[in-house]
Design a protein around this motif. Sequence first.
Motif, PDB file in Angstrom:
ATOM      1  N   LEU A 195      10.584  10.567  -3.018  1.00 55.26           N
ATOM      2  CA  LEU A 195       9.904  11.663  -1.936  1.00 55.26           C
ATOM      3  C   LEU A 195       9.001  11.508  -2.090  1.00 55.26           C
ATOM      4  O   LEU A 195       8.379  12.112  -3.172  1.00 55.26           O
ATOM      5  CB  LEU A 195      10.495  13.449  -1.483  1.00 55.26           C
ATOM      6  CG  LEU A 195       9.799  14.075  -0.573  1.00 55.26           C
ATOM      7  CD1 LEU A 195       9.172  13.600   0.718  1.00 55.26           C
ATOM      8  CD2 LEU A 195       9.735  15.392  -0.768  1.00 55.26           C
ATOM      9  N   ILE A 196       7.642  11.541  -2.119  1.00 53.00           N
ATOM     10  CA  ILE A 196       5.703  11.417  -1.766  1.00 53.00           C
ATOM     11  C   ILE A 196       5.286  12.390  -1.460  1.00 53.00           C
ATOM     12  O   ILE A 196       5.418  12.246   0.069  1.00 53.00           O
ATOM     13  CB  ILE A 196       5.554   9.865  -1.713  1.00 53.00           C
ATOM     14  CG1 ILE A 196       5.710   8.878  -2.178  1.00 53.00           C
ATOM     15  CG2 ILE A 196       4.135  10.018  -2.605  1.00 53.00           C
ATOM     16  CD1 ILE A 196       5.350   7.463  -1.190  1.00 53.00           C
ATOM     17  N   MET A 197       4.959  13.148  -2.052  1.00 53.75           N
ATOM     18  CA  MET A 197       3.563  14.635  -1.736  1.00 53.75           C
ATOM     19  C   MET A 197       2.010  14.231  -2.104  1.00 53.75           C
ATOM     20  O   MET A 197       2.070  13.504  -2.903  1.00 53.75           O
ATOM     21  CB  MET A 197       4.309  15.507  -2.365  1.00 53.75           C
ATOM     22  CG  MET A 197       5.547  16.406  -2.478  1.00 53.75           C
ATOM     23  SD  MET A 197       6.541  16.205  -0.267  1.00 53.75           S
ATOM     24  CE  MET A 197       4.816  17.823   0.582  1.00 53.75           C
ATOM     25  N   ASN A 205      -2.381   9.305   0.096  1.00 51.00           N
ATOM     26  CA  ASN A 205      -4.066   7.429  -0.488  1.00 51.00           C
ATOM     27  C   ASN A 205      -3.076   7.066   0.672  1.00 51.00           C
ATOM     28  O   ASN A 205      -1.748   6.385   0.409  1.00 51.00           O
ATOM     29  CB  ASN A 205      -4.423   7.326  -2.100  1.00 51.00           C
ATOM     30  CG  ASN A 205      -5.468   6.211  -1.818  1.00 51.00           C
ATOM     31  OD1 ASN A 205      -4.539   5.431  -1.291  1.00 51.00           O
ATOM     32  ND2 ASN A 205      -5.918   6.299  -3.144  1.00 51.00           N
ATOM     33  N   PRO A 206      -3.915   5.904   1.397  1.00 49.60           N
ATOM     34  CA  PRO A 206      -3.828   5.225   2.551  1.00 49.60           C
ATOM     35  C   PRO A 206      -3.063   4.615   1.583  1.00 49.60           C
ATOM     36  O   PRO A 206      -2.116   3.590   2.894  1.00 49.60           O
ATOM     37  CB  PRO A 206      -4.807   5.145   3.224  1.00 49.60           C
ATOM     38  CG  PRO A 206      -5.154   5.724   3.047  1.00 49.60           C
ATOM     39  CD  PRO A 206      -5.450   6.044   2.091  1.00 49.60           C
ATOM     40  N   SER A 207      -3.356   3.661   1.332  1.00 47.35           N
ATOM     41  CA  SER A 207      -2.687   2.466   0.015  1.00 47.35           C
ATOM     42  C   SER A 207      -1.442   2.510  -0.186  1.00 47.35           C
ATOM     43  O   SER A 207      -0.273   1.925  -0.476  1.00 47.35           O
ATOM     44  CB  SER A 207      -3.755   1.572  -0.860  1.00 47.35           C
ATOM     45  OG  SER A 207      -3.890   2.626  -1.652  1.00 47.35           O
ATOM     46  N   VAL A 208      -1.334   4.071  -0.939  1.00 47.43           N
ATOM     47  CA  VAL A 208      -0.043   4.768  -1.129  1.00 47.43           C
ATOM     48  C   VAL A 208       1.461   4.811   0.505  1.00 47.43           C
ATOM     49  O   VAL A 208       2.849   4.035  -0.368  1.00 47.43           O
ATOM     50  CB  VAL A 208      -0.044   5.981  -1.682  1.00 47.43           C
ATOM     51  CG1 VAL A 208       1.254   5.951  -1.933  1.00 47.43           C
ATOM     52  CG2 VAL A 208      -0.360   5.453  -3.384  1.00 47.43           C
ATOM     53  N   LEU A 209       0.502   4.949   1.490  1.00 43.73           N
ATOM     54  CA  LEU A 209       1.464   5.215   2.366  1.00 43.73           C
ATOM     55  C   LEU A 209       2.290   4.678   2.747  1.00 43.73           C
ATOM     56  O   LEU A 209       2.889   4.077   3.665  1.00 43.73           O
ATOM     57  CB  LEU A 209       0.312   6.295   3.379  1.00 43.73           C
ATOM     58  CG  LEU A 209       1.419   6.402   4.985  1.00 43.73           C
ATOM     59  CD1 LEU A 209       2.400   7.810   4.392  1.00 43.73           C
ATOM     60  CD2 LEU A 209      -0.126   7.349   5.371  1.00 43.73           C
TER      61      LEU A 209
END
Length: 245
Positions: A195-197, A205-209
Motif C-alpha cells: 500500500l502506498i500512502m 507523487n504523480p510519477s509514482v501514482l
Amino acid sequence: MEKQTKIFGIRAVIEAIHSGETIDKVFVQKGLKGELFLELDKLLRKHDAINTSYVPVEKLNRLSNKNHQGVVAHISPIEFHDLENLVLDTIESGKTPLFLLLDQISDVRNFGAIIRTAECTGVNGIIIQKKGGAPVNGDTIKTSAGAVFKVPICKVDHIKDAMFFLQASGIKVIAATEKTDNTLYDLSFKEPCALIMGSEGRGINPSVLKLADDRAKLPMYGDIGSLNVSVACGAFLYEIVRQRL
C-alpha cells in the motif's frame, strides 16, 4: 536501550559519518563558511544519500541549545533493512506479504503513528525514501510507542525502484488516493500487496501514482473531504486485516 539520536557540531558530525553511523538528516546553517565546514560539505556531497537541509540559525537553535557551530544531525536509533532480503524472507516464510510504501511523509508524528498501526496490523515492512521524508528520531519513537523497533524499515533511493522490485516479486502495489472511482471496499487485498500512502500536502507523487497496479480511496461524507494521513492509513490497513481474517 534507545540510542542517542541527535549530535551537534561540525567535527562531531564529520566523525559520525566517517564511523559509519546511520545518519537520517543533517541540518546546516545557511551561509556557513570555514575550512572545517568545507570538509563537512565535501563529505555530505560524497555521501549524497544523507538527507541535508540548509536552514536559518534560528532553526538550529530550536534543535539544540548547545554550541552547535551551525550543524545538527539526527542519527537513526535503528538499523535499516535491505529491501530485497526482507521481501524474499517474507515470501519464504509462507505469510501473505503486506508492505507499506510511504511517499515522503514529512511529519514525524504522522510517521510514528503509521509505524504503530503497521505493527498492530501485521505489516511485514515499511519502505521509505532516503531523502525527503521524516527522520527516525526520538519523536518517531515516542509516537510509535516503540513499534519502530519491531517493524522492519527499509530505505531506498527511489520509491519507484521499490515498486518495480515488489511487482517483479508478485506483490501488487495499490495506491491510496482520491484520484479514482474505486473505494477500498471495492478491491481485494487478500493477495500479496503493498500500500502506498502519499505526503501530507501533495499526496502521492504523480510519477509514482501512474506506476501503481490499482488505486483506492476512502468514501467521504463530511465537508472537509480529507483525513490525516496516519488516520487514512489506519483505515486502509484495518480493511486489509478484515479481508484477511
